[in-house]
Design a protein around this motif. Structure first.
Motif, PDB file in Angstrom:
ATOM      1  N   GLY A 294       0.804  -1.338  -0.007  1.00  0.00           N
ATOM      2  CA  GLY A 294      -0.055  -0.033  -0.050  1.00  0.00           C
ATOM      3  C   GLY A 294       0.812   1.143   0.152  1.00  0.00           C
ATOM      4  N   ALA A 295       2.093   1.262   0.695  1.00  0.00           N
ATOM      5  CA  ALA A 295       2.935   2.259   0.518  1.00  0.00           C
ATOM      6  C   ALA A 295       3.374   3.087  -0.871  1.00  0.00           C
ATOM      7  N   ASP A 296       3.009   1.831  -1.950  1.00  0.00           N
ATOM      8  CA  ASP A 296       3.563   2.057  -3.067  1.00  0.00           C
ATOM      9  C   ASP A 296       2.341   2.414  -3.997  1.00  0.00           C
TER      10      ASP A 296
ATOM     11  N   GLU B 191      -2.716   8.143  -5.194  1.00  0.00           N
ATOM     12  CA  GLU B 191      -4.016   8.443  -5.367  1.00  0.00           C
ATOM     13  C   GLU B 191      -4.594   8.016  -6.733  1.00  0.00           C
ATOM     14  N   ARG B 192      -3.570   8.063  -7.819  1.00  0.00           N
ATOM     15  CA  ARG B 192      -3.892   7.818  -9.084  1.00  0.00           C
ATOM     16  C   ARG B 192      -4.395   6.414  -9.516  1.00  0.00           C
ATOM     17  N   ASP B 193      -4.089   5.643  -8.400  1.00  0.00           N
ATOM     18  CA  ASP B 193      -4.254   4.100  -8.364  1.00  0.00           C
ATOM     19  C   ASP B 193      -5.829   3.714  -8.024  1.00  0.00           C
ATOM     20  N   VAL B 194      -6.203   4.777  -7.163  1.00  0.00           N
ATOM     21  CA  VAL B 194      -7.561   4.601  -6.527  1.00  0.00           C
ATOM     22  C   VAL B 194      -8.763   4.268  -7.455  1.00  0.00           C
ATOM     23  N   PRO B 195      -8.837   4.833  -8.464  1.00  0.00           N
ATOM     24  CA  PRO B 195     -10.085   4.416  -9.403  1.00  0.00           C
ATOM     25  C   PRO B 195      -9.930   2.742  -9.865  1.00  0.00           C
ATOM     26  N   ARG B 196      -8.843   2.451 -10.151  1.00  0.00           N
ATOM     27  CA  ARG B 196      -8.549   0.951 -10.430  1.00  0.00           C
ATOM     28  C   ARG B 196      -8.781   0.222  -9.258  1.00  0.00           C
ATOM     29  N   LEU B 197      -8.394   0.418  -8.096  1.00  0.00           N
ATOM     30  CA  LEU B 197      -8.500  -0.245  -6.951  1.00  0.00           C
ATOM     31  C   LEU B 197     -10.211  -0.491  -6.607  1.00  0.00           C
ATOM     32  N   ALA B 198     -10.946   0.904  -6.677  1.00  0.00           N
ATOM     33  CA  ALA B 198     -12.430   0.693  -6.494  1.00  0.00           C
ATOM     34  C   ALA B 198     -12.956  -0.393  -7.699  1.00  0.00           C
ATOM     35  N   ALA B 199     -12.443   0.013  -8.645  1.00  0.00           N
ATOM     36  CA  ALA B 199     -13.271  -0.709  -9.885  1.00  0.00           C
ATOM     37  C   ALA B 199     -13.003  -2.335  -9.734  1.00  0.00           C
TER      38      ALA B 199
ATOM     39  N   TYR C  55     -17.506  -7.550  -6.187  1.00  0.00           N
ATOM     40  CA  TYR C  55     -18.609  -7.677  -5.220  1.00  0.00           C
ATOM     41  C   TYR C  55     -20.078  -6.995  -5.684  1.00  0.00           C
ATOM     42  N   LEU C  56     -20.297  -6.092  -6.667  1.00  0.00           N
ATOM     43  CA  LEU C  56     -21.269  -5.422  -7.396  1.00  0.00           C
ATOM     44  C   LEU C  56     -21.536  -5.963  -8.689  1.00  0.00           C
ATOM     45  N   GLU C  57     -20.627  -6.674  -9.247  1.00  0.00           N
ATOM     46  CA  GLU C  57     -20.980  -7.180 -10.673  1.00  0.00           C
ATOM     47  C   GLU C  57     -21.264  -8.805 -10.547  1.00  0.00           C
ATOM     48  N   LYS C  58     -20.263  -9.630  -9.745  1.00  0.00           N
ATOM     49  CA  LYS C  58     -20.250 -10.964 -10.078  1.00  0.00           C
ATOM     50  C   LYS C  58     -21.560 -11.243  -8.613  1.00  0.00           C
ATOM     51  N   TYR C  59     -21.592 -10.603  -7.815  1.00  0.00           N
ATOM     52  CA  TYR C  59     -22.321 -10.771  -6.516  1.00  0.00           C
ATOM     53  C   TYR C  59     -23.607  -9.607  -6.264  1.00  0.00           C
ATOM     54  N   PRO C  60     -24.435  -9.720  -5.604  1.00  0.00           N
ATOM     55  CA  PRO C  60     -25.603  -9.130  -5.526  1.00  0.00           C
ATOM     56  C   PRO C  60     -25.126  -7.479  -5.121  1.00  0.00           C
ATOM     57  N   ARG C  61     -25.857  -6.419  -5.723  1.00  0.00           N
ATOM     58  CA  ARG C  61     -25.499  -5.167  -5.232  1.00  0.00           C
ATOM     59  C   ARG C  61     -25.986  -4.634  -4.170  1.00  0.00           C
ATOM     60  N   GLN C  62     -26.483  -5.463  -3.087  1.00  0.00           N
ATOM     61  CA  GLN C  62     -26.658  -5.150  -1.814  1.00  0.00           C
ATOM     62  C   GLN C  62     -25.413  -5.365  -0.892  1.00  0.00           C
ATOM     63  N   ASN C  63     -24.201  -5.685  -1.640  1.00  0.00           N
ATOM     64  CA  ASN C  63     -23.022  -5.618  -1.089  1.00  0.00           C
ATOM     65  C   ASN C  63     -22.709  -4.063  -0.833  1.00  0.00           C
ATOM     66  N   PRO C  64     -21.933  -3.679  -0.005  1.00  0.00           N
ATOM     67  CA  PRO C  64     -21.506  -2.266   0.502  1.00  0.00           C
ATOM     68  C   PRO C  64     -20.815  -1.819  -1.158  1.00  0.00           C
ATOM     69  N   GLN C  65     -21.614  -0.738  -1.472  1.00  0.00           N
ATOM     70  CA  GLN C  65     -21.251  -0.045  -2.796  1.00  0.00           C
ATOM     71  C   GLN C  65     -20.218   1.244  -2.306  1.00  0.00           C
ATOM     72  N   LEU C  66     -18.797   0.773  -2.076  1.00  0.00           N
ATOM     73  CA  LEU C  66     -17.812   1.578  -1.430  1.00  0.00           C
ATOM     74  C   LEU C  66     -17.455   2.558  -2.343  1.00  0.00           C
ATOM     75  N   THR C  67     -17.142   3.804  -2.094  1.00  0.00           N
ATOM     76  CA  THR C  67     -17.047   5.009  -2.933  1.00  0.00           C
ATOM     77  C   THR C  67     -15.333   4.999  -3.326  1.00  0.00           C
ATOM     78  N   ASP C  68     -14.978   5.670  -4.249  1.00  0.00           N
ATOM     79  CA  ASP C  68     -13.561   6.104  -4.546  1.00  0.00           C
ATOM     80  C   ASP C  68     -12.943   7.043  -3.265  1.00  0.00           C
TER      81      ASP C  68
ATOM     82  N   PHE D 140      -3.526  -1.786   2.430  1.00  0.00           N
ATOM     83  CA  PHE D 140      -3.654  -2.346   1.146  1.00  0.00           C
ATOM     84  C   PHE D 140      -2.546  -3.168   0.613  1.00  0.00           C
ATOM     85  N   ARG D 141      -2.836  -4.345  -0.089  1.00  0.00           N
ATOM     86  CA  ARG D 141      -1.800  -4.943  -0.667  1.00  0.00           C
ATOM     87  C   ARG D 141      -2.692  -5.140  -2.266  1.00  0.00           C
ATOM     88  N   ALA D 142      -1.599  -5.181  -3.244  1.00  0.00           N
ATOM     89  CA  ALA D 142      -2.316  -5.404  -4.655  1.00  0.00           C
ATOM     90  C   ALA D 142      -1.241  -6.240  -5.396  1.00  0.00           C
ATOM     91  N   PHE D 143      -1.791  -6.703  -6.606  1.00  0.00           N
ATOM     92  CA  PHE D 143      -0.950  -7.524  -7.723  1.00  0.00           C
ATOM     93  C   PHE D 143      -0.914  -6.689  -8.849  1.00  0.00           C
TER      94      PHE D 143
END
Length: 380
Positions: free
Chosen positions: A218-220, A223-231, A237-250, A264-267
């Motif tokens: 996460g240290a690396d 902010e420019r990565d946020v839209p991709r992380l949120a997507a 959680y919102l496309e494969k599973y029901p949309r009653q999961n938390p719809q987290l904001t950017d 945060f950890r990412a690949f």
């Protein structure tokens, strides 16, 4: 003990790590409302402080779930017991079987409303699927329950994320306070010492070593990565599973990345594109991941779910914690040494009107005697 009403930001936060963590998470939600975190939380949020224990509570807005079909199950018990299961049945069983289940759930809806599920007060609700508990909560739980009954005498007071594996003392305290246990879901715990010995986990670690994906801390991330992380979270959680999961904001993802609310950890693929992410937080001896997602459009051979899962185990092992792996994908977690636990909603209902108490009795019978055995038997 002080019960701060929703919107009351004048809170004397406790000193120390727990107080600081609570302030980072809850401060923006008290000032900006739950909409600062997610777009489908029809509730207001307040705080109970007693000594060094800080517990958020949410108050579901009466009638909101009538107009918001995507209201999240973390903010509404009506969504948890009626709306989400209907959407999940349609997703898993197809339209025909889903229609049958949907009809049964619609028949349950009036009972749920009489019980007050669409206007409940939810205790220790951090607006995530899995709510971990701070130290010392069992000692104050009965008093907190009484204080909230006094503050909201016409609403059920319901503790979220209660199970005997994660906090047996809390279960005993709430039982002693007269709370009614109602089955919520089956969850999974993963002790790294056990999980890392399993054949499947050893294969996952080998996959991780051979994978072309690069682990990004996460240290690396920026902010420019946020839209991709949120997507990536939404892809799962919102496309494969029901949309009653938390719809987290950017904005929530950005804030949690900036101030450390989540680790945060990412690949990242060889070209640098981020294709998977997890965001975790710890409390006591446990860690859980409310942000978990990957690019579901990529081939199964990318094995991104396996990479995220084994990385979560390795991080927990390094920190000396047990993973609370939430619900779902039971077969995957079981063969890797996961241990199931029944999670309850612990509801204070004795102060409610007789028809509401009867509705809770019906709901408890259905959830505990009909639904729970099926979920546990199938290892869901």
């Amino acid at each position: 003990m002080v019960v701060h009403s929703p919107g009351d930001a004048d809170i004397d936060w406790p000193l120390g790590e727990e107080g600081a963590a609570a302030r980072r998470w809850l401060g923006p939600l008290i000032v900006g409302g739950p909409g600062a975190m997610m777009t489908n939380a029809p509730c207001d949020i307040g705080v109970v402080r007693t000594g060094d224990v800080v517990l958020p509570y949410t108050v579901t807005r009466a009638g909101a779930v009538d107009t918001d079909d995507e209201a999240s199950f973390v903010a509404s018990l009506f969504a948890h017991y009626v709306v989400y299961p209907r959407a999940e049945a349609e997703r898993m069983a197809g339209a025909a079987a889903g229609a049958v289940v949907g009809g049964l759930l619609r028949a349950l809806a009036p009972v749920a409303r009489r019980a007050g599920l669409d206007r409940a007060v939810l205790v220790n609700n951090w607006l995530v699927s899995t709510n971990l508990y701070p130290p010392g909560v069992a000692d104050v739980a009965p008093a907190v329950t009484r204080a909230l009954v006094d503050a909201f005498p016409d609403r059920p007071i319901v503790w979220r994320s209660v199970d005997a594996r994660g906090n047996p003392a809390l279960v005993a305290a709430l039982d002693g306070a007269g709370c009614r246990r109602v089955f919520a879901r089956q969850v999974w715990y993963q002790d790294p010492a056990t999980v890392l010995r399993r054949k499947q986990t050893r294969a996952d670690r080998s996959l991780l070593r051979r994978s072309p994906y690069r682990l990004v801390d996460g240290a690396d991330l920026a902010e420019r990565d946020v839209p991709r992380l949120a997507a990536l979270y939404r892809r799962l959680y919102l496309e494969k599973y029901p949309r009653q999961n938390p719809q987290l904001t950017d904005a929530f993802i950005a804030g949690a990345l900036a101030d450390g609310r989540l680790r945060f950890r990412a690949f990242a693929a060889p070209g640098g594109r981020i294709d998977a992410v997890l965001g975790s937080f710890a409390r006591g001896g446990f860690v859980t991941q409310p942000v978990f997602g990957y690019d579901t459009s990529l081939p199964a051979e990318a094995a991104l779910y396996r990479l995220l899962s084994v990385q979560a185990i390795l991080d927990a092992a390094d920190a000396g914690r047990t993973v609370h792996a939430s619900a779902g994908v039971g077969a995957f977690k079981r063969v890797r040494g996961g241990e199931p636990a029944v999670e309850w909603h612990a509801a204070a209902t004795a102060h409610l009107a007789p028809d509401a108490r009867r509705a809770w009795a019906v709901l408890g019978f259905i959830a505990n005697r009909a639904v729970a055995p099926i979920v546990v038997r199938r290892g869901l």
